[in-house]
Scaffold this motif. Structure first.
Motif, PDB file in Angstrom:
ATOM      1  N   ARG A 127      10.261  51.326 -13.389  1.00 14.62           N
ATOM      2  CA  ARG A 127      11.587  52.177 -12.053  1.00 14.62           C
ATOM      3  C   ARG A 127      10.739  53.852 -11.764  1.00 14.62           C
ATOM      4  NH1 ARG A 127      16.938  53.803 -13.907  1.00 14.62           N
ATOM      5  NH2 ARG A 127      15.614  55.175 -15.649  1.00 14.62           N
ATOM      6  N   HIS A 137      11.114  57.625 -10.502  1.00 15.40           N
ATOM      7  CA  HIS A 137      12.028  58.369 -10.650  1.00 15.40           C
ATOM      8  C   HIS A 137      11.708  59.283  -9.410  1.00 15.40           C
ATOM      9  CE1 HIS A 137      13.503  57.461 -14.862  1.00 15.40           C
ATOM     10  NE2 HIS A 137      12.238  56.729 -14.647  1.00 15.40           N
ATOM     11  N   ALA A 138      10.157  59.481  -8.854  1.00 17.78           N
ATOM     12  CA  ALA A 138      10.559  60.984  -7.246  1.00 17.78           C
ATOM     13  C   ALA A 138       9.390  60.497  -6.867  1.00 17.78           C
ATOM     14  CB  ALA A 138      10.212  62.135  -8.412  1.00 17.78           C
ATOM     15  N   PRO A 189       5.257  55.579 -11.423  1.00 17.43           N
ATOM     16  CA  PRO A 189       6.715  55.032 -11.900  1.00 17.43           C
ATOM     17  C   PRO A 189       6.372  55.345 -12.967  1.00 17.43           C
ATOM     18  CG  PRO A 189       5.510  53.223 -10.596  1.00 17.43           C
ATOM     19  CD  PRO A 189       4.437  54.360  -9.829  1.00 17.43           C
ATOM     20  N   SER A 190       7.214  54.837 -13.838  1.00 15.10           N
ATOM     21  CA  SER A 190       7.313  54.826 -15.888  1.00 15.10           C
ATOM     22  C   SER A 190       8.141  53.646 -16.218  1.00 15.10           C
ATOM     23  CB  SER A 190       8.005  55.792 -16.125  1.00 15.10           C
ATOM     24  OG  SER A 190       9.505  55.883 -16.308  1.00 15.10           O
ATOM     25  N   ASP A 250      10.884  51.798 -18.334  1.00 12.58           N
ATOM     26  CA  ASP A 250      12.194  52.427 -18.860  1.00 12.58           C
ATOM     27  C   ASP A 250      12.325  51.507 -19.758  1.00 12.58           C
ATOM     28  OD1 ASP A 250      11.461  54.633 -17.628  1.00 12.58           O
ATOM     29  OD2 ASP A 250      12.673  55.321 -15.899  1.00 12.58           O
ATOM     30  N   LEU A 280      16.654  57.010  -5.819  1.00 14.59           N
ATOM     31  CA  LEU A 280      16.133  56.960  -7.304  1.00 14.59           C
ATOM     32  C   LEU A 280      17.225  57.631  -7.872  1.00 14.59           C
ATOM     33  CD1 LEU A 280      12.478  58.738  -6.031  1.00 14.59           C
ATOM     34  CD2 LEU A 280      13.703  56.067  -5.639  1.00 14.59           C
ATOM     35  N   PRO A 281      16.749  56.893  -9.479  1.00 14.13           N
ATOM     36  CA  PRO A 281      15.097  56.363  -9.545  1.00 14.13           C
ATOM     37  C   PRO A 281      15.883  54.428  -9.489  1.00 14.13           C
ATOM     38  CG  PRO A 281      16.547  56.486 -11.676  1.00 14.13           C
ATOM     39  CD  PRO A 281      17.486  57.446 -10.805  1.00 14.13           C
ATOM     40  N   TYR A 282      14.788  53.180  -9.712  1.00 10.91           N
ATOM     41  CA  TYR A 282      14.894  52.346  -9.195  1.00 10.91           C
ATOM     42  C   TYR A 282      13.914  51.187  -9.700  1.00 10.91           C
ATOM     43  CZ  TYR A 282      13.012  50.719  -4.887  1.00 10.91           C
ATOM     44  OH  TYR A 282      12.055  50.551  -3.951  1.00 10.91           O
ATOM     45  N   ASP A 310      17.246  47.451  -7.369  1.00 13.44           N
ATOM     46  CA  ASP A 310      16.346  46.947  -8.387  1.00 13.44           C
ATOM     47  C   ASP A 310      16.037  45.848  -7.971  1.00 13.44           C
ATOM     48  OD1 ASP A 310      17.380  49.190  -8.967  1.00 13.44           O
ATOM     49  OD2 ASP A 310      18.706  48.232 -10.421  1.00 13.44           O
TER      50      ASP A 310
END
Length: 332
Positions: free
Chosen positions: A5, A7-8, A13-14, A16, A58-60, A119
């Motif tokens: 996802r 987030h900014a 991305p991370s 999750d 966001l997040p997506y 998503d």
């Protein structure tokens, strides 16, 4: 489930833990993702280039090149069943608007684009619709074809549009033999009798282009001005757009596929030479179905490097640094 996802914007991305999507509508199809392709568009998303166009909150979850196995279907789905291996057209479309009814579903009036404005599929599961799934022929595995869902589909779409312009004896210049370009080269060889010249500064990419059937490979466009009936620009930035347009001959066509740069040409030069500038988005469902036929015949194959989902940022680093030949594939 695990999912990649954003987030900014401006930050990588991370991975999750998020809830699995659920089948709620009659035409819903829940797919267990077998592979998700990594696209340069994903880098542009992270950079924020798509923020205004997509309007996504966001997040997506990103990821718009997806293939896998059907896990569950809605009550009205008849074209696939749980267990089927499928590749997903990147758009979820209505099927009722004028564009959909004439087969131009890329321009559906009420589409969703998983991985762009909702998503996507860099996750363990993805919810799509019955209109978006193409069953894979026996012998095709999701990881081998996932990137054909966008990179391959976009390249095929551009070549399909160019085919009427590429009579025997004509010349097509391909700029960039990377993730999209190496697929475009194969489509050109399979679908036309044109002479294919590939321009790429990367010696490994040029070697690959030769292996795939290009008639000539060169490092840059020197000496190619006014030579091509068609130019397919799979880069579209960093000066490629200037070089690509210059390569077209009178009444030639410059197809913009890669993006990020700007096309700048005096209008008098367009009218006096009747050059054409043609934009290209992702292809239609029909395009994807035809492309999968070429894949099943072994006439279009992907050069890939696989990464586990958790290594998404390593894959992005490799793509951004030019270390990735062909296409990066994330495997959940």
């Amino acid at each position: 489930m695990k999912a990649v996802r954003v987030h900014a914007y401006g930050k990588r991305p991370s991975v999750d833990d998020v809830p699995e999507p659920k089948v709620t509508g009659p035409f819903d199809v829940l797919v267990q993702v077998g592979a998700a392709g990594l696209c340069r568009t994903d880098l542009h998303i992270v950079e924020g280039q798509w923020a205004e166009k997509s309007g996504v909150q966001l997040p997506y979850v990103i990821g718009h090149e997806n293939a896998g196995w059907v896990r569950e279907v809605g009550a009205a789905v008849t074209n696939v069943a749980p267990g089927d291996a499928v590749i997903l057209h990147p758009l979820v479309t209505c099927g009722l608007c004028r564009a959909c009814r004439r087969g131009d579903d890329v321009h559906c009036e009420s589409s969703k684009f998983p991985g762009i404005d909702t998503d996507g599929g860099m996750a363990e599961y993805l919810l799509t619709s019955a209109r978006s799934v193409v069953k894979l022929a026996d012998g095709l595995e999701p990881a081998a074809v996932a990137a054909l869902a966008d990179a391959g589909l976009t390249a095929y779409h551009a070549v399909r549009k160019a085919v009427p312009l590429l009579h025997p004896g004509s010349t097509c210049v391909v700029i960039g033999a990377g993730g999209l370009g190496h697929i475009g080269i194969q489509c050109l060889v399979a679908m036309t009798a044109a002479r294919v010249i590939v321009v790429d500064p990367n010696p490994r990419a040029r070697d690959l282009a030769s292996e795939l059937g290009a008639h000539e490979v060169v490092e840059n466009g020197d000496g190619l001005d006014d030579s091509a009936h068609v130019v397919l620009d799979f880069v579209g930035e960093q000066g490629a757009e200037r070089v690509g347009l210059a390569m077209t001959r009178r009444a030639g066509s410059y197809f913009v596929i890669g993006y990020g740069g700007k096309v700048d040409i005096p209008t008098i030069d367009l009218i006096s030479t009747e050059r054409n500038i043609i934009g290209n988005l992702v292809g239609s469902y029909t395009d994807l179905d035809e492309l999968m036929t070429l894949a099943a015949q072994g006439r279009v194959t992907l050069h890939t490097k696989q990464y586990p989902l958790a290594s998404v940022n390593e894959a992005m680093d490799d793509l951004e640094a030019g270390r990735l030949q062909g296409r990066g594939i994330l495997v959940p």
